[in-house]
Design a protein around this motif. Sequence first.
Motif, PDB file in Angstrom:
ATOM      1  N   MET A   1       0.787  -1.337   0.106  1.00 46.89           N
ATOM      2  CA  MET A   1      -0.020   0.014   0.109  1.00 46.89           C
ATOM      3  C   MET A   1       0.969   1.207  -0.105  1.00 46.89           C
ATOM      4  SD  MET A   1      -2.885   0.955   2.918  1.00 46.89           S
ATOM      5  CE  MET A   1      -3.304   2.574   3.004  1.00 46.89           C
ATOM      6  N   SER A   2       0.551   2.349  -0.774  1.00 46.45           N
ATOM      7  CA  SER A   2       1.291   3.521  -1.044  1.00 46.45           C
ATOM      8  C   SER A   2       0.772   4.417  -0.023  1.00 46.45           C
ATOM      9  CB  SER A   2       1.260   3.948  -2.375  1.00 46.45           C
ATOM     10  OG  SER A   2       1.958   2.816  -2.989  1.00 46.45           O
ATOM     11  N   ASP A   3       1.492   5.083   0.775  1.00 45.86           N
ATOM     12  CA  ASP A   3       1.138   6.201   1.540  1.00 45.86           C
ATOM     13  C   ASP A   3       0.932   7.704   0.787  1.00 45.86           C
ATOM     14  OD1 ASP A   3       1.095   4.559   3.678  1.00 45.86           O
ATOM     15  OD2 ASP A   3       3.154   4.742   4.179  1.00 45.86           O
ATOM     16  N   VAL A   4       0.142   8.642   1.288  1.00 43.05           N
ATOM     17  CA  VAL A   4      -0.005   9.861   0.795  1.00 43.05           C
ATOM     18  C   VAL A   4       1.084  10.662   1.624  1.00 43.05           C
ATOM     19  CG1 VAL A   4      -1.340  12.156   0.749  1.00 43.05           C
ATOM     20  CG2 VAL A   4      -2.402   9.816   0.044  1.00 43.05           C
ATOM     21  N   ARG A   5       1.623  11.615   1.184  1.00 42.06           N
ATOM     22  CA  ARG A   5       2.679  12.140   1.680  1.00 42.06           C
ATOM     23  C   ARG A   5       2.811  13.635   1.715  1.00 42.06           C
ATOM     24  NH1 ARG A   5       8.131   9.690   1.056  1.00 42.06           N
ATOM     25  NH2 ARG A   5       8.676  11.437   2.244  1.00 42.06           N
ATOM     26  N   VAL A   6       3.108  14.209   2.627  1.00 41.04           N
ATOM     27  CA  VAL A   6       3.186  15.833   2.539  1.00 41.04           C
ATOM     28  C   VAL A   6       4.762  16.155   2.862  1.00 41.04           C
ATOM     29  CG1 VAL A   6       2.632  17.868   4.332  1.00 41.04           C
ATOM     30  CG2 VAL A   6       1.083  16.130   4.099  1.00 41.04           C
ATOM     31  N   ILE A   7       4.955  17.040   1.821  1.00 42.62           N
ATOM     32  CA  ILE A   7       6.554  17.468   1.755  1.00 42.62           C
ATOM     33  C   ILE A   7       6.536  18.653   2.457  1.00 42.62           C
ATOM     34  CG2 ILE A   7       8.536  17.642   0.312  1.00 42.62           C
ATOM     35  CD1 ILE A   7       5.628  15.485  -0.809  1.00 42.62           C
ATOM     36  N   ARG A   8       7.587  18.963   3.341  1.00 41.89           N
ATOM     37  CA  ARG A   8       8.097  20.194   3.537  1.00 41.89           C
ATOM     38  C   ARG A   8       9.396  20.412   3.304  1.00 41.89           C
ATOM     39  NH1 ARG A   8       4.681  18.350   7.649  1.00 41.89           N
ATOM     40  NH2 ARG A   8       2.713  19.907   7.853  1.00 41.89           N
ATOM     41  N   PRO A   9       9.610  21.192   2.047  1.00 43.37           N
ATOM     42  CA  PRO A   9      10.954  21.217   1.206  1.00 43.37           C
ATOM     43  C   PRO A   9      11.918  21.725   2.095  1.00 43.37           C
ATOM     44  CG  PRO A   9       9.265  22.760   0.390  1.00 43.37           C
ATOM     45  CD  PRO A   9       8.424  22.061   1.628  1.00 43.37           C
ATOM     46  N   PRO A  10      13.134  21.470   1.971  1.00 40.19           N
ATOM     47  CA  PRO A  10      14.134  22.010   2.804  1.00 40.19           C
ATOM     48  C   PRO A  10      14.495  23.380   2.107  1.00 40.19           C
ATOM     49  CG  PRO A  10      14.968  20.119   0.929  1.00 40.19           C
ATOM     50  CD  PRO A  10      13.485  20.245   0.969  1.00 40.19           C
ATOM     51  N   ASP A  11      15.497  23.931   2.307  1.00 39.88           N
ATOM     52  CA  ASP A  11      15.787  25.468   1.545  1.00 39.88           C
ATOM     53  C   ASP A  11      16.100  25.170   0.070  1.00 39.88           C
ATOM     54  OD1 ASP A  11      15.793  26.601   4.116  1.00 39.88           O
ATOM     55  OD2 ASP A  11      17.850  26.469   4.425  1.00 39.88           O
ATOM     56  N   ALA A  12      15.804  26.218  -0.666  1.00 38.72           N
ATOM     57  CA  ALA A  12      15.852  26.217  -2.057  1.00 38.72           C
ATOM     58  C   ALA A  12      17.557  25.894  -2.354  1.00 38.72           C
ATOM     59  CB  ALA A  12      15.429  27.608  -2.652  1.00 38.72           C
ATOM     60  N   LYS A  13      17.499  25.535  -3.614  1.00 41.20           N
ATOM     61  CA  LYS A  13      19.058  25.213  -4.204  1.00 41.20           C
ATOM     62  C   LYS A  13      19.066  25.632  -5.548  1.00 41.20           C
ATOM     63  CE  LYS A  13      20.124  21.320  -1.178  1.00 41.20           C
ATOM     64  NZ  LYS A  13      20.321  20.064  -1.026  1.00 41.20           N
ATOM     65  N   LYS A  14      20.244  26.022  -5.856  1.00 43.18           N
ATOM     66  CA  LYS A  14      20.266  26.566  -7.252  1.00 43.18           C
ATOM     67  C   LYS A  14      20.104  25.333  -8.129  1.00 43.18           C
ATOM     68  CE  LYS A  14      22.439  30.342  -8.804  1.00 43.18           C
ATOM     69  NZ  LYS A  14      23.090  31.257  -8.952  1.00 43.18           N
ATOM     70  N   GLY A  15      19.431  25.607  -9.140  1.00 44.51           N
ATOM     71  CA  GLY A  15      19.274  24.370 -10.302  1.00 44.51           C
ATOM     72  C   GLY A  15      20.240  24.405 -11.307  1.00 44.51           C
ATOM     73  N   SER A  16      19.991  23.579 -12.115  1.00 43.27           N
ATOM     74  CA  SER A  16      21.005  23.413 -13.612  1.00 43.27           C
ATOM     75  C   SER A  16      20.734  24.634 -14.278  1.00 43.27           C
ATOM     76  CB  SER A  16      20.965  22.062 -14.276  1.00 43.27           C
ATOM     77  OG  SER A  16      19.525  22.086 -14.519  1.00 43.27           O
ATOM     78  N   THR A  17      19.622  25.318 -14.427  1.00 41.68           N
ATOM     79  CA  THR A  17      19.355  26.433 -15.203  1.00 41.68           C
ATOM     80  C   THR A  17      19.722  27.792 -14.599  1.00 41.68           C
ATOM     81  OG1 THR A  17      17.097  26.719 -14.508  1.00 41.68           O
ATOM     82  CG2 THR A  17      17.503  25.203 -16.299  1.00 41.68           C
ATOM     83  N   GLY A  18      20.141  27.585 -13.284  1.00 41.72           N
ATOM     84  CA  GLY A  18      20.409  29.009 -12.616  1.00 41.72           C
ATOM     85  C   GLY A  18      19.422  29.395 -11.605  1.00 41.72           C
ATOM     86  N   PHE A  19      18.175  29.066 -11.496  1.00 42.89           N
ATOM     87  CA  PHE A  19      17.338  29.576 -10.622  1.00 42.89           C
ATOM     88  C   PHE A  19      17.385  28.638  -9.379  1.00 42.89           C
ATOM     89  CE2 PHE A  19      14.602  30.442 -14.401  1.00 42.89           C
ATOM     90  CZ  PHE A  19      15.212  31.860 -14.824  1.00 42.89           C
ATOM     91  N   GLU A  20      16.686  29.110  -8.322  1.00 44.13           N
ATOM     92  CA  GLU A  20      16.454  28.690  -7.086  1.00 44.13           C
ATOM     93  C   GLU A  20      15.320  27.730  -7.125  1.00 44.13           C
ATOM     94  OE1 GLU A  20      16.544  31.472  -3.971  1.00 44.13           O
ATOM     95  OE2 GLU A  20      18.436  32.276  -4.537  1.00 44.13           O
ATOM     96  N   TYR A  21      15.405  26.596  -6.659  1.00 46.60           N
ATOM     97  CA  TYR A  21      13.952  25.606  -6.744  1.00 46.60           C
ATOM     98  C   TYR A  21      13.990  25.080  -5.265  1.00 46.60           C
ATOM     99  CZ  TYR A  21      14.336  25.389 -11.930  1.00 46.60           C
ATOM    100  OH  TYR A  21      14.258  25.696 -13.256  1.00 46.60           O
ATOM    101  N   MET A  22      12.607  24.981  -4.792  1.00 52.36           N
ATOM    102  CA  MET A  22      12.377  23.880  -3.585  1.00 52.36           C
ATOM    103  C   MET A  22      11.914  22.733  -4.272  1.00 52.36           C
ATOM    104  SD  MET A  22      10.216  26.310  -1.190  1.00 52.36           S
ATOM    105  CE  MET A  22      11.191  27.203   0.057  1.00 52.36           C
ATOM    106  N   ALA A  23      12.468  21.681  -3.640  1.00 50.27           N
ATOM    107  CA  ALA A  23      12.579  20.403  -3.902  1.00 50.27           C
ATOM    108  C   ALA A  23      11.074  19.862  -4.132  1.00 50.27           C
ATOM    109  CB  ALA A  23      13.237  19.570  -3.282  1.00 50.27           C
ATOM    110  N   GLY A  24      10.314  20.220  -3.016  1.00 49.72           N
ATOM    111  CA  GLY A  24       8.657  19.860  -3.659  1.00 49.72           C
ATOM    112  C   GLY A  24       8.598  18.125  -3.687  1.00 49.72           C
ATOM    113  N   VAL A  25       7.550  17.737  -4.765  1.00 48.39           N
ATOM    114  CA  VAL A  25       7.450  16.451  -5.343  1.00 48.39           C
ATOM    115  C   VAL A  25       8.369  16.033  -6.247  1.00 48.39           C
ATOM    116  CG1 VAL A  25       5.765  14.849  -5.922  1.00 48.39           C
ATOM    117  CG2 VAL A  25       5.131  16.894  -4.595  1.00 48.39           C
ATOM    118  N   VAL A  26       9.371  15.422  -5.700  1.00 52.99           N
ATOM    119  CA  VAL A  26      10.637  14.976  -6.955  1.00 52.99           C
ATOM    120  C   VAL A  26      10.803  13.455  -6.503  1.00 52.99           C
ATOM    121  CG1 VAL A  26      11.169  17.202  -7.392  1.00 52.99           C
ATOM    122  CG2 VAL A  26      12.335  16.165  -5.431  1.00 52.99           C
ATOM    123  N   ALA A  27      11.633  12.913  -7.457  1.00 56.63           N
ATOM    124  CA  ALA A  27      12.081  11.803  -7.145  1.00 56.63           C
ATOM    125  C   ALA A  27      12.939  11.483  -5.838  1.00 56.63           C
ATOM    126  CB  ALA A  27      13.034  10.938  -8.166  1.00 56.63           C
TER     127      ALA A  27
END
Length: 138
Positions: A1-27
């Motif tokens: 059974m899969s669980d529903v998850r609430v994500i409280r993202p860590p601090d934003a990090k600079k991504g490969s395009t140069g912008f700041e991203y908050m991880a959110g729902v990702v692998a």
Amino acid sequence: MSDVRVIRPPDAKKGSTGFEYMAGVVAETVACEKLALQLVRIQPGVRSQAHSHGEHESAAYVLEGEVVTWYGEGLLHHATARPGDFVFIPAGVPHVAANYGEVDAVALMARSDPGAQESVETFPELDRLANLDQQGRQ
């Protein structure tokens, strides 16, 4: 059974395009396999590198500020998105996102690439195009 998850993202990090991203729902946070949902912040006067996402589609919902996206061959076309606007970027389309305004632009981003660091192909030769320094407005 899969669980529903609430994500409280860590601090934003600079991504490969140069912008700041908050991880959110990702692998890396929930082991998703087919999507990424992140918050991106683009500071005033900042633009991404010229890039495409290969086989992956991208979409955004602008929450704050204004984002100008230059796209297509030679990055000659542009679209301006403001709060309440949705943006769709087809797979494989070269583009640059820019904030020419005076306040941060914030958007909720979704991609069919589940990694926190989006897979991109960069086009350094397009980063030098003069039209990217213009404030394309619609």
